[in-house]
Design a protein around this motif. Structure first.
Motif, PDB file in Angstrom:
ATOM      1  N   ILE A 170       1.182  -1.081  -0.297  1.00  0.00           N
ATOM      2  CA  ILE A 170      -0.075  -0.112   0.325  1.00  0.00           C
ATOM      3  C   ILE A 170       0.795   1.126   0.173  1.00  0.00           C
ATOM      4  O   ILE A 170       1.754   1.387   0.926  1.00  0.00           O
ATOM      5  CB  ILE A 170      -1.038  -0.400   1.328  1.00  0.00           C
ATOM      6  CG1 ILE A 170      -1.826  -0.889   1.208  1.00  0.00           C
ATOM      7  CG2 ILE A 170      -2.006   1.220   1.328  1.00  0.00           C
ATOM      8  CD1 ILE A 170      -2.736  -1.446   2.851  1.00  0.00           C
ATOM      9  N   ILE A 171       0.827   1.908  -1.459  1.00  0.00           N
ATOM     10  CA  ILE A 171       1.562   3.264  -0.853  1.00  0.00           C
ATOM     11  C   ILE A 171       1.006   4.247  -1.109  1.00  0.00           C
ATOM     12  O   ILE A 171      -0.467   4.624  -2.023  1.00  0.00           O
ATOM     13  CB  ILE A 171       2.125   3.308  -2.544  1.00  0.00           C
ATOM     14  CG1 ILE A 171       3.196   1.773  -2.664  1.00  0.00           C
ATOM     15  CG2 ILE A 171       3.552   5.080  -2.443  1.00  0.00           C
ATOM     16  CD1 ILE A 171       4.287   2.011  -1.779  1.00  0.00           C
ATOM     17  N   ILE A 172       1.022   5.368  -0.279  1.00  0.00           N
ATOM     18  CA  ILE A 172       0.302   6.306   0.069  1.00  0.00           C
ATOM     19  C   ILE A 172       1.277   7.736  -0.369  1.00  0.00           C
ATOM     20  O   ILE A 172       0.554   8.741  -0.537  1.00  0.00           O
ATOM     21  CB  ILE A 172      -0.445   6.764   1.223  1.00  0.00           C
ATOM     22  CG1 ILE A 172       1.090   6.432   2.241  1.00  0.00           C
ATOM     23  CG2 ILE A 172      -1.247   5.655   1.643  1.00  0.00           C
ATOM     24  CD1 ILE A 172       0.520   7.074   3.866  1.00  0.00           C
ATOM     25  N   ARG A 173       2.226   7.425  -0.804  1.00  0.00           N
ATOM     26  CA  ARG A 173       2.973   8.815  -1.089  1.00  0.00           C
ATOM     27  C   ARG A 173       4.012   7.902  -1.812  1.00  0.00           C
ATOM     28  O   ARG A 173       5.295   7.282  -1.347  1.00  0.00           O
ATOM     29  CB  ARG A 173       3.864   9.493  -0.268  1.00  0.00           C
ATOM     30  CG  ARG A 173       3.937  10.892   0.091  1.00  0.00           C
ATOM     31  CD  ARG A 173       4.299  11.595   1.110  1.00  0.00           C
ATOM     32  NE  ARG A 173       3.564  12.435   1.548  1.00  0.00           N
ATOM     33  CZ  ARG A 173       3.083  12.217   2.959  1.00  0.00           C
ATOM     34  NH1 ARG A 173       3.718  10.780   3.390  1.00  0.00           N
ATOM     35  NH2 ARG A 173       1.252  12.293   2.620  1.00  0.00           N
ATOM     36  N   ARG A 174       4.311   8.735  -3.121  1.00  0.00           N
ATOM     37  CA  ARG A 174       5.547   8.376  -4.312  1.00  0.00           C
ATOM     38  C   ARG A 174       6.291   8.846  -3.864  1.00  0.00           C
ATOM     39  O   ARG A 174       7.076   9.765  -3.869  1.00  0.00           O
ATOM     40  CB  ARG A 174       4.557   7.962  -6.109  1.00  0.00           C
ATOM     41  CG  ARG A 174       3.868   7.141  -6.604  1.00  0.00           C
ATOM     42  CD  ARG A 174       3.970   5.283  -6.510  1.00  0.00           C
ATOM     43  NE  ARG A 174       2.599   5.017  -6.320  1.00  0.00           N
ATOM     44  CZ  ARG A 174       3.009   3.572  -6.319  1.00  0.00           C
ATOM     45  NH1 ARG A 174       4.570   3.352  -6.182  1.00  0.00           N
ATOM     46  NH2 ARG A 174       1.759   2.939  -6.307  1.00  0.00           N
ATOM     47  N   LEU A 175       7.816   7.917  -3.659  1.00  0.00           N
ATOM     48  CA  LEU A 175       8.885   7.959  -3.578  1.00  0.00           C
ATOM     49  C   LEU A 175      10.138   7.375  -4.190  1.00  0.00           C
ATOM     50  O   LEU A 175       9.987   6.420  -4.862  1.00  0.00           O
ATOM     51  CB  LEU A 175       8.998   8.460  -2.031  1.00  0.00           C
ATOM     52  CG  LEU A 175       8.176   9.491  -1.117  1.00  0.00           C
ATOM     53  CD1 LEU A 175       8.423   9.095   0.650  1.00  0.00           C
ATOM     54  CD2 LEU A 175       8.468  10.697  -1.472  1.00  0.00           C
ATOM     55  N   SER A 176      11.288   8.137  -4.318  1.00  0.00           N
ATOM     56  CA  SER A 176      12.194   7.778  -4.972  1.00  0.00           C
ATOM     57  C   SER A 176      13.012   6.542  -4.191  1.00  0.00           C
ATOM     58  O   SER A 176      13.235   5.068  -5.216  1.00  0.00           O
ATOM     59  CB  SER A 176      13.759   8.183  -5.185  1.00  0.00           C
ATOM     60  OG  SER A 176      13.860   8.862  -4.260  1.00  0.00           O
ATOM     61  N   ALA A 220      -2.170   9.641   6.949  1.00  0.00           N
ATOM     62  CA  ALA A 220      -1.018   9.627   6.575  1.00  0.00           C
ATOM     63  C   ALA A 220      -0.849  10.582   5.943  1.00  0.00           C
ATOM     64  O   ALA A 220      -0.164  11.192   5.193  1.00  0.00           O
ATOM     65  CB  ALA A 220      -0.148   9.090   6.820  1.00  0.00           C
ATOM     66  N   LYS A 221      -2.272  11.313   4.611  1.00  0.00           N
ATOM     67  CA  LYS A 221      -2.850  11.025   3.932  1.00  0.00           C
ATOM     68  C   LYS A 221      -2.337  12.723   3.587  1.00  0.00           C
ATOM     69  O   LYS A 221      -2.111  13.464   2.862  1.00  0.00           O
ATOM     70  CB  LYS A 221      -3.566  10.648   2.461  1.00  0.00           C
ATOM     71  CG  LYS A 221      -3.078   9.260   2.369  1.00  0.00           C
ATOM     72  CD  LYS A 221      -5.073   8.540   1.649  1.00  0.00           C
ATOM     73  CE  LYS A 221      -5.037   7.385   1.319  1.00  0.00           C
ATOM     74  NZ  LYS A 221      -6.289   6.945   1.026  1.00  0.00           N
TER      75      LYS A 221
END
Length: 240
Positions: free
Chosen positions: A165-171, A207-208
């Motif tokens: 589950i990804i709520i914030r796309r980061l490198s 957290a979004k």
């Protein structure tokens, strides 16, 4: 600033069977000291003297233990014997017991750690987080994913099933395991729906739009009193 605490002691303790055949996991003991007393003493040592304990499995045994204990604290019961609500649901159910609180420290009864609770609390207050989660590097299947720059919660993964589950796309992400100890602003109670709910999906949703960060306590000792076989190998007859 008023900090209260809640100890989650309502679980069935199925992983600790047969130790929990005739008592709740909160009253499993090592060298005669119960997990519940350990948690209470740890919280009191951090300067918190208002504590809520939720109950479900063998509830009367926990009530009797607390009434007979010599604890220099105000300890209240949140009675879930009719409906086990999990962690976030349990906190929401106990909302009326935190009327005078600004922040609430949350502590799983089956966790033992040398974590500095005062430092955890201070970071939480200084950063104005909605929630601050104690986390560390350890082997597990389920990891919380954080932004390496500020330890903002950004996702979750289960390495056994491949679920993510990804709520914030980061490198890149910092993968850390939750330690079962966290602290929240009282305002979070307004954001928890009533009913059975655990904290992981709640935190991932909140957290979004809210600051929910990790407190990395790698230097501390930490142990989850989880599986009977592992504990029996470690403690032998010292655990009862």
């Amino acid at each position: 600033m008023n900090v209260s605490a809640m100890i989650f002691a309502a679980g069935l303790g199925s992983r600790l069977y047969p130790l929990t055949e005739n008592k709740p996991k909160a009253l499993v003991s090592v060298d005669g000291v119960t997990l519940l007393e350990n948690a209470i003493r740890k919280i009191i040592a951090a300067g918190i003297n208002q504590i809520v304990v939720n109950i479900h499995h063998f509830p009367n045994l926990i009530i009797d233990f607390l009434e007979s204990g010599d604890f220099n604290a105000e300890i209240q019961i949140s009675d879930e014997r009719d409906n086990l609500l999990d962690t976030a649901g349990g906190l929401k159910f106990a909302e009326h017991l935190f009327a005078d609180s600004d922040h609430i420290l949350l502590y799983n009864v089956d966790i033992h750690s040398t974590i500095n609770l005062q430092e955890l609390i201070q970071q939480h207050v200084d950063q104005h987080d909605l929630a601050t989660l104690a986390v560390r590097d350890r082997k597990t299947f389920r990891y919380l994913l954080f932004d390496p720059k500020n330890l903002q919660l950004s996702g979750w993964e289960n390495r056994k099933t491949g679920e993510e589950i990804i709520i914030r796309r980061l490198s890149e992400y910092k993968s850390l395991a939750f330690s079962g100890i966290h602290i929240v602003k009282k305002e979070i109670l307004n954001l928890i729906p009533e009913g059975k709910l655990s904290f992981t999906p709640l935190y991932l949703d909140l957290a979004k739009n809210h600051p929910i960060r990790g407190y990395h306590h790698q230097q501390d000792e930490w142990m989850d009193f989880g599986k009977y076989e592992e504990l029996k190998d470690l403690f032998g007859d010292r655990i009862k």
